[in-house]
Design a protein around this motif. Sequence first.
Motif, PDB file in Angstrom:
ATOM      1  N   ARG A 175      72.483  37.809  74.937  1.00 51.74           N
ATOM      2  CA  ARG A 175      71.941  37.133  75.554  1.00 51.74           C
ATOM      3  C   ARG A 175      70.779  36.500  75.499  1.00 51.74           C
ATOM      4  N   GLU A 176      70.925  36.160  73.968  1.00 46.86           N
ATOM      5  CA  GLU A 176      70.054  34.745  72.812  1.00 46.86           C
ATOM      6  C   GLU A 176      70.078  33.310  73.702  1.00 46.86           C
ATOM      7  N   GLU A 177      71.055  32.975  73.829  1.00 52.59           N
ATOM      8  CA  GLU A 177      71.632  32.065  74.031  1.00 52.59           C
ATOM      9  C   GLU A 177      71.001  31.467  75.927  1.00 52.59           C
ATOM     10  N   GLU A 178      70.780  32.698  76.896  1.00 50.41           N
ATOM     11  CA  GLU A 178      70.814  32.773  77.893  1.00 50.41           C
ATOM     12  C   GLU A 178      69.061  33.003  78.079  1.00 50.41           C
ATOM     13  N   ILE A 179      68.424  33.736  77.214  1.00 54.31           N
ATOM     14  CA  ILE A 179      67.329  33.674  77.180  1.00 54.31           C
ATOM     15  C   ILE A 179      66.410  32.278  76.341  1.00 54.31           C
ATOM     16  N   LEU A 180      66.995  32.168  75.361  1.00 52.98           N
ATOM     17  CA  LEU A 180      66.143  31.046  74.397  1.00 52.98           C
ATOM     18  C   LEU A 180      65.883  29.797  75.177  1.00 52.98           C
ATOM     19  N   ARG A 181      66.458  29.751  76.484  1.00 51.88           N
ATOM     20  CA  ARG A 181      66.845  28.916  77.104  1.00 51.88           C
ATOM     21  C   ARG A 181      65.933  28.289  77.770  1.00 51.88           C
ATOM     22  N   THR A 182      65.356  29.438  78.244  1.00 50.97           N
ATOM     23  CA  THR A 182      63.541  29.726  79.253  1.00 50.97           C
ATOM     24  C   THR A 182      62.482  30.073  78.239  1.00 50.97           C
ATOM     25  N   PHE A 183      62.641  30.193  77.168  1.00 47.59           N
ATOM     26  CA  PHE A 183      61.730  30.685  76.614  1.00 47.59           C
ATOM     27  C   PHE A 183      60.675  29.112  75.985  1.00 47.59           C
ATOM     28  N   ASP A 184      59.964  29.487  76.368  1.00 52.10           N
ATOM     29  CA  ASP A 184      58.683  27.713  75.861  1.00 52.10           C
ATOM     30  C   ASP A 184      58.456  27.912  74.449  1.00 52.10           C
ATOM     31  N   VAL A 185      58.596  26.452  73.687  1.00 53.41           N
ATOM     32  CA  VAL A 185      58.628  26.596  72.209  1.00 53.41           C
ATOM     33  C   VAL A 185      57.326  26.746  72.249  1.00 53.41           C
ATOM     34  N   GLU A 186      56.511  26.432  72.942  1.00 56.21           N
ATOM     35  CA  GLU A 186      55.018  27.118  72.852  1.00 56.21           C
ATOM     36  C   GLU A 186      54.887  28.431  72.615  1.00 56.21           C
ATOM     37  N   ASP A 187      55.809  29.700  73.204  1.00 55.04           N
ATOM     38  CA  ASP A 187      55.498  30.951  72.714  1.00 55.04           C
ATOM     39  C   ASP A 187      56.377  31.256  71.733  1.00 55.04           C
ATOM     40  N   ILE A 188      56.577  30.606  71.030  1.00 56.69           N
ATOM     41  CA  ILE A 188      57.814  31.355  69.735  1.00 56.69           C
ATOM     42  C   ILE A 188      56.636  31.587  69.083  1.00 56.69           C
ATOM     43  N   LYS A 195      51.437  22.425  67.119  1.00 52.99           N
ATOM     44  CA  LYS A 195      53.195  21.926  66.421  1.00 52.99           C
ATOM     45  C   LYS A 195      53.999  21.909  67.942  1.00 52.99           C
ATOM     46  N   ALA A 196      53.670  22.300  69.234  1.00 50.50           N
ATOM     47  CA  ALA A 196      54.440  22.272  70.402  1.00 50.50           C
ATOM     48  C   ALA A 196      54.051  21.669  70.945  1.00 50.50           C
ATOM     49  N   ASN A 197      53.227  20.883  71.029  1.00 47.17           N
ATOM     50  CA  ASN A 197      53.325  19.213  71.317  1.00 47.17           C
ATOM     51  C   ASN A 197      53.847  17.764  70.604  1.00 47.17           C
ATOM     52  N   CYS A 198      53.975  17.914  69.279  1.00 43.25           N
ATOM     53  CA  CYS A 198      54.452  17.656  68.565  1.00 43.25           C
ATOM     54  C   CYS A 198      55.846  16.995  68.929  1.00 43.25           C
ATOM     55  N   LEU A 199      56.637  18.246  68.843  1.00 44.19           N
ATOM     56  CA  LEU A 199      58.359  19.096  69.232  1.00 44.19           C
ATOM     57  C   LEU A 199      58.211  18.706  70.812  1.00 44.19           C
ATOM     58  N   ARG A 200      57.716  18.239  71.310  1.00 41.59           N
ATOM     59  CA  ARG A 200      57.786  18.280  72.712  1.00 41.59           C
ATOM     60  C   ARG A 200      58.120  16.652  72.939  1.00 41.59           C
ATOM     61  N   ASN A 201      57.427  16.155  71.576  1.00 46.13           N
ATOM     62  CA  ASN A 201      57.209  14.340  71.667  1.00 46.13           C
ATOM     63  C   ASN A 201      58.099  14.008  71.039  1.00 46.13           C
ATOM     64  N   MET A 202      59.216  14.969  70.831  1.00 38.77           N
ATOM     65  CA  MET A 202      60.497  14.656  70.208  1.00 38.77           C
ATOM     66  C   MET A 202      61.998  15.637  70.807  1.00 38.77           C
ATOM     67  N   GLY A 203      61.231  16.034  72.373  1.00 34.70           N
ATOM     68  CA  GLY A 203      62.106  16.474  72.856  1.00 34.70           C
ATOM     69  C   GLY A 203      62.647  18.109  73.129  1.00 34.70           C
ATOM     70  N   ILE A 204      61.964  18.776  72.339  1.00 36.56           N
ATOM     71  CA  ILE A 204      61.751  20.103  72.408  1.00 36.56           C
ATOM     72  C   ILE A 204      61.112  21.051  73.151  1.00 36.56           C
ATOM     73  N   THR A 205      61.512  21.423  73.777  1.00 35.78           N
ATOM     74  CA  THR A 205      60.704  22.324  74.617  1.00 35.78           C
ATOM     75  C   THR A 205      61.257  23.322  74.469  1.00 35.78           C
ATOM     76  N   ASN A 206      62.740  23.675  74.445  1.00 36.46           N
ATOM     77  CA  ASN A 206      62.577  25.480  74.427  1.00 36.46           C
ATOM     78  C   ASN A 206      63.228  25.857  73.509  1.00 36.46           C
ATOM     79  N   ALA A 207      62.632  27.036  73.440  1.00 36.02           N
ATOM     80  CA  ALA A 207      63.854  28.195  71.931  1.00 36.02           C
ATOM     81  C   ALA A 207      65.059  27.308  71.367  1.00 36.02           C
ATOM     82  N   MET A 208      66.162  27.328  72.468  1.00 32.77           N
ATOM     83  CA  MET A 208      66.490  27.185  72.146  1.00 32.77           C
ATOM     84  C   MET A 208      67.037  25.473  72.126  1.00 32.77           C
ATOM     85  N   ASP A 209      66.705  25.127  72.305  1.00 34.64           N
ATOM     86  CA  ASP A 209      66.302  23.497  71.789  1.00 34.64           C
ATOM     87  C   ASP A 209      65.667  23.424  70.192  1.00 34.64           C
TER      88      ASP A 209
END
Length: 418
Positions: A175-188, A195-209
């Motif tokens: 279920r990795e793909e399903e969970i990672l899509r809804t898991f905030d990048v900051e919580d990894i 680092k999460a702010n930097c990634l968001r500026n690059m369009g990466i908002t979740n673990a799947m991204d």
Amino acid sequence: MSLENCESFFALIDCNNFYVSCERLYNPALLHKPVVVLSNNDGCIIARSNEAKELGIKMGVSYFQIRDFLKKNKVAVISSNYEIYEDISKRFIDIIKSKICFVEAYSIDEAFIELKGTFKKRRFEFCKELKEEIYQFIGIPVSIGIGKTKTLAKIANKIAKKNKDLHGIFDITGREEEILRTFDVEDIWGIGKSKANCLRNMGITNAMDLSKMDNSLAQKTLSIKGLATVFELRGVKCINLQEEKPSQKEIIVSRSFGHDIDNYKELREGISHFSAIAAKNMRSLNLYTKTLSVFITSNPFKKEYYANQAEINFDFYTRDTFLILQAAEKCLNRIFKENTKYKKAGVILKDLTSCVCLGNLFTNLEIEKKHNLMKTIDLLNKKIKKDAVFFAAEGLTKLWQAKKEHASNYNASEISLI
């Protein structure tokens, strides 16, 4: 990678609201009630029960800011008791090690295990049995997350904690793909806010991204450790189980005082107490020291801030509290300044080693006598109660101690309370 070809799985076992759970273990009247645990000196909130979280109480908030709110909502307030928490943590790890060999004590309330062979095949059933056994023997509820990598196990653990329908266990496998899509990048695990702010500026908002991020860009943006996280999100094992703790480089014991100290005698007693604790901790790790350092500071938020530090090298490696107390007093004499109100002090033992080269026969006999004396003192304090035997230099009243207005009335030796 198919499950059959996957060499092993990881599980993260995390104690739920650990400090609160420890307090409830000794005081069942706290069950199902809002409870918070305070930091040293009763400064801020460091642990909350689920009931306290539902009231909107935030982690890290200053106690004095919400004292009236806590009283109004009948929240139980407890001063922290780290001796108890460390004792229960040891029992927690011992239970896990009695069931499986591959264990990493990650923190005071968390442990990773690696599931291989038979454990891999029946990983969910094994974790369910382990969860029940931990609760049966020490009364601490835990949540367990399972995944192909430590990073995925961390994510699975957070899901297990949040979703009550999972009853504290979640295997993210399949279920990795399903969970990672809804898991905030900051919580990894290992990412954090900056680092999460930097990634968001690059369009990466979740673990799947993040798992789909280009390798070279990930290394450039997040370093080699960040690249390892990206691979782990893809299910590729990069972070191994660390079964042995890295060698201890130094032991630090420091405290903020319950009130500002402006006299030498009281400050010396505090430094002596910290020195005795540091020496005891060192002996428990079977280590010796060659260097001792003492530091003192006034309140940084008041005028005429003063901070200083002094260091002494011993002629030989030691773990003798008497020698350490003498050295600590010499250090304090070098840096003590009259007409100064001190807020914090500490002792650092450096140049630690487990291997010592002793001197002549007379020296060896003297060291052996002191070693046996220290061993006896440590044993009495463990069997009877903390500070059953202490050194005169530590003082009797200890008026300098940190505030513990809400301390629980028990100690780790009172097993009958459990």
